[in-house]
Design a protein around this motif. Structure first.
Motif, PDB file in Angstrom:
ATOM      1  N   PRO A   1      24.341  -9.629  35.865  1.00  0.00           N
ATOM      2  CA  PRO A   1      24.437 -10.349  34.588  1.00  0.00           C
ATOM      3  C   PRO A   1      23.275 -10.058  33.636  1.00  0.00           C
ATOM      4  N   LEU A   2      22.296  -9.293  34.095  1.00  0.00           N
ATOM      5  CA  LEU A   2      21.144  -8.923  33.265  1.00  0.00           C
ATOM      6  C   LEU A   2      20.535  -7.652  33.829  1.00  0.00           C
ATOM      7  N   THR A   3      19.598  -7.075  33.097  1.00  0.00           N
ATOM      8  CA  THR A   3      18.960  -5.851  33.578  1.00  0.00           C
ATOM      9  C   THR A   3      17.673  -6.189  34.342  1.00  0.00           C
ATOM     10  N   ILE A   4      17.278  -5.273  35.204  1.00  0.00           N
ATOM     11  CA  ILE A   4      16.122  -5.488  36.074  1.00  0.00           C
ATOM     12  C   ILE A   4      15.142  -4.331  35.928  1.00  0.00           C
ATOM     13  N   ASP A   5      13.877  -4.680  35.722  1.00  0.00           N
ATOM     14  CA  ASP A   5      12.790  -3.693  35.746  1.00  0.00           C
ATOM     15  C   ASP A   5      11.950  -3.953  36.985  1.00  0.00           C
ATOM     16  N   ILE A   6      11.709  -2.914  37.758  1.00  0.00           N
ATOM     17  CA  ILE A   6      10.860  -3.025  38.942  1.00  0.00           C
ATOM     18  C   ILE A   6       9.596  -2.202  38.705  1.00  0.00           C
ATOM     19  N   ILE A   7       8.442  -2.860  38.779  1.00  0.00           N
ATOM     20  CA  ILE A   7       7.162  -2.182  38.605  1.00  0.00           C
ATOM     21  C   ILE A   7       6.584  -1.932  39.995  1.00  0.00           C
ATOM     22  N   LYS A   8       6.535  -0.672  40.383  1.00  0.00           N
ATOM     23  CA  LYS A   8       6.130  -0.304  41.742  1.00  0.00           C
ATOM     24  C   LYS A   8       4.671   0.142  41.780  1.00  0.00           C
ATOM     25  N   HIS A   9       3.936  -0.393  42.724  1.00  0.00           N
ATOM     26  CA  HIS A   9       2.544   0.011  42.898  1.00  0.00           C
ATOM     27  C   HIS A   9       2.513   1.460  43.379  1.00  0.00           C
ATOM     28  N   PRO A  10       1.605   2.303  42.836  1.00  0.00           N
ATOM     29  CA  PRO A  10       1.571   3.726  43.214  1.00  0.00           C
ATOM     30  C   PRO A  10       1.286   3.957  44.696  1.00  0.00           C
ATOM     31  N   ASN A  11       0.662   2.976  45.359  1.00  0.00           N
ATOM     32  CA  ASN A  11       0.358   3.127  46.782  1.00  0.00           C
ATOM     33  C   ASN A  11       1.446   2.564  47.689  1.00  0.00           C
ATOM     34  N   GLU A  12       2.490   2.016  47.089  1.00  0.00           N
ATOM     35  CA  GLU A  12       3.598   1.511  47.893  1.00  0.00           C
ATOM     36  C   GLU A  12       4.347   2.697  48.491  1.00  0.00           C
ATOM     37  N   THR A  13       4.564   2.674  49.788  1.00  0.00           N
ATOM     38  CA  THR A  13       5.247   3.772  50.472  1.00  0.00           C
ATOM     39  C   THR A  13       6.721   3.792  50.093  1.00  0.00           C
ATOM     40  N   ASP A  14       7.157   4.889  49.482  1.00  0.00           N
ATOM     41  CA  ASP A  14       8.538   4.974  49.000  1.00  0.00           C
ATOM     42  C   ASP A  14       9.555   4.720  50.103  1.00  0.00           C
ATOM     43  N   GLY A  15       9.312   5.282  51.277  1.00  0.00           N
ATOM     44  CA  GLY A  15      10.262   5.166  52.373  1.00  0.00           C
ATOM     45  C   GLY A  15      10.400   3.767  52.928  1.00  0.00           C
ATOM     46  N   LYS A  16       9.436   2.898  52.616  1.00  0.00           N
ATOM     47  CA  LYS A  16       9.480   1.521  53.112  1.00  0.00           C
ATOM     48  C   LYS A  16       9.890   0.519  52.041  1.00  0.00           C
ATOM     49  N   SER A  17      10.065   0.979  50.821  1.00  0.00           N
ATOM     50  CA  SER A  17      10.376   0.087  49.707  1.00  0.00           C
ATOM     51  C   SER A  17      11.854  -0.304  49.707  1.00  0.00           C
ATOM     52  N   THR A  18      12.120  -1.601  49.601  1.00  0.00           N
ATOM     53  CA  THR A  18      13.507  -2.075  49.495  1.00  0.00           C
ATOM     54  C   THR A  18      13.975  -2.119  48.048  1.00  0.00           C
ATOM     55  N   ALA A  19      13.068  -1.874  47.091  1.00  0.00           N
ATOM     56  CA  ALA A  19      13.453  -1.877  45.674  1.00  0.00           C
ATOM     57  C   ALA A  19      14.498  -0.807  45.396  1.00  0.00           C
ATOM     58  N   ILE A  20      14.433   0.282  46.147  1.00  0.00           N
ATOM     59  CA  ILE A  20      15.351   1.399  45.953  1.00  0.00           C
ATOM     60  C   ILE A  20      16.791   0.983  46.218  1.00  0.00           C
ATOM     61  N   HIS A  21      17.002  -0.004  47.091  1.00  0.00           N
ATOM     62  CA  HIS A  21      18.355  -0.488  47.367  1.00  0.00           C
ATOM     63  C   HIS A  21      19.028  -0.970  46.081  1.00  0.00           C
TER      64      HIS A  21
END
Length: 304
Positions: free
Chosen positions: A90-110
């Motif tokens: 129902p709205l748009t989402i912006d996710i601000i990811k920390h540069p040290n966050e491990t991409d392979g462990k991030s659930t934001a990608i889902h």
């Protein structure tokens, strides 16, 4: 021996009542152990097959991945995109990811995989400018100034009122005296013309809790309405030591926010519209749960 029917019926009712209580207790126990079991999900057969065949190639970068590529935000070769659910938000989402966050462990990608046209991921220090739209944007993060979801509309309306007052009271604006009264009267929170004020974008920070301060204190996020999910508990398998169970993973926060927004703001009955945001998450959760039960090290590896 004669049978006293009233006593027999009474005992039967009591036994049935106890049986129902036991079943309800068991159901509650199961639900608490597996909070994701009642989701309305698309078939996860495609993930089951991919888990059995192992890693596959990303069609964009050629990298070897499990289920999806966490750098290109696309499913891998053995997970056909047409078999992945598509979620409308129902709205748009912006996710601000920390540069040290491990991409392979991030659930934001889902979220990006399952609702691609509604979700944007930015790697800090890249942050969009929200200043001109701060009456339409909110940041989900706990804190002393955070408000509940049900109070979002009121605070956005109040922000409009404060913004107009600030502009009208600006001594550098020559027309402020003429518009001062008009502006203040026009921003009555009870005025029907402000009732349509709605949230259009929600921001989430994707990082470990110890890394969030740098992003949270960035001047580009200051002044935004801050929202907290106070009643939800995480079932994330990478729970951060020393943090309360109300500290959610990114995809959990997105999902629970939307469920509460749907009922508290949109005033509509929730019928599982956003459950598929947990399509990958719930599958991985079950893999981890099974791995812990059976001590399957190979199963643990497949989710990394």
């Amino acid at each position: 021996m004669s049978l006293n029917l009233p006593i027999f019926l009474k005992e039967s009712e009591e036994n049935n009542s106890k049986y129902v209580e036991i079943k309800q207790s068991q159901t509650t126990s199961i639900t608490s152990e597996d909070p994701l079991q009642n989701l309305c999900l698309a078939s996860q057969e495609v993930l089951q097959k991919a888990q059995q065949t192992g890693r596959s190639k990303c069609l964009k970068c050629g990298g070897s991945r499990m289920f999806y590529c966490y750098t290109c935000y696309v499913p891998v070769e053995n997970v056909p995109i047409e078999q992945i659910p598509h979620v409308k938000l129902p709205l748009t989402i912006d996710i601000i990811k920390h540069p040290n966050e491990t991409d392979g462990k991030s659930t934001a990608i889902h979220a990006k995989l399952l609702a691609p046209e509604f979700v944007n991921i930015y790697t800090y220090p890249c942050i969009p400018e929200y200043e001109e739209k701060d009456h339409e944007v909110a940041l989900v993060f706990p804190g002393p100034k955070s408000v509940s979801i049900k109070d979002i509309s009121f605070h956005l309306q109040k922000k409009i009122q404060d913004n107009v007052r600030g502009k009208n009271d600006d001594p550098d604006k020559p027309s402020s005296k003429h518009k001062k009264t008009e502006g203040r009267e026009g921003c009555d929170l009870n005025d029907s013309k402000w009732k349509g004020t709605t949230l259009k974008k929600i921001i989430f920070i994707d990082s470990t809790w110890n890394q969030t301060n740098k992003i949270l204190t960035d001047e580009r996020l200051q002044g935004l309405l801050q929202v907290e999910l106070k009643t939800r508990k995480t079932c994330f398998w990478r729970h951060q030591k020393g943090k309360p169970d109300t500290f959610l993973s990114t995809i959990e926060a997105i999902y629970y926010f939307l469920v509460d927004y749907h009922t508290d703001i949109l005033k509509e009955k929730y019928k599982g519209q956003y459950d598929n945001l947990l399509f990958f998450y719930s599958f991985m959760y079950q893999l981890i749960k099974n791995a812990k039960c059976f001590g399957n090290k190979e199963m643990k590896k497949c989710i990394h």
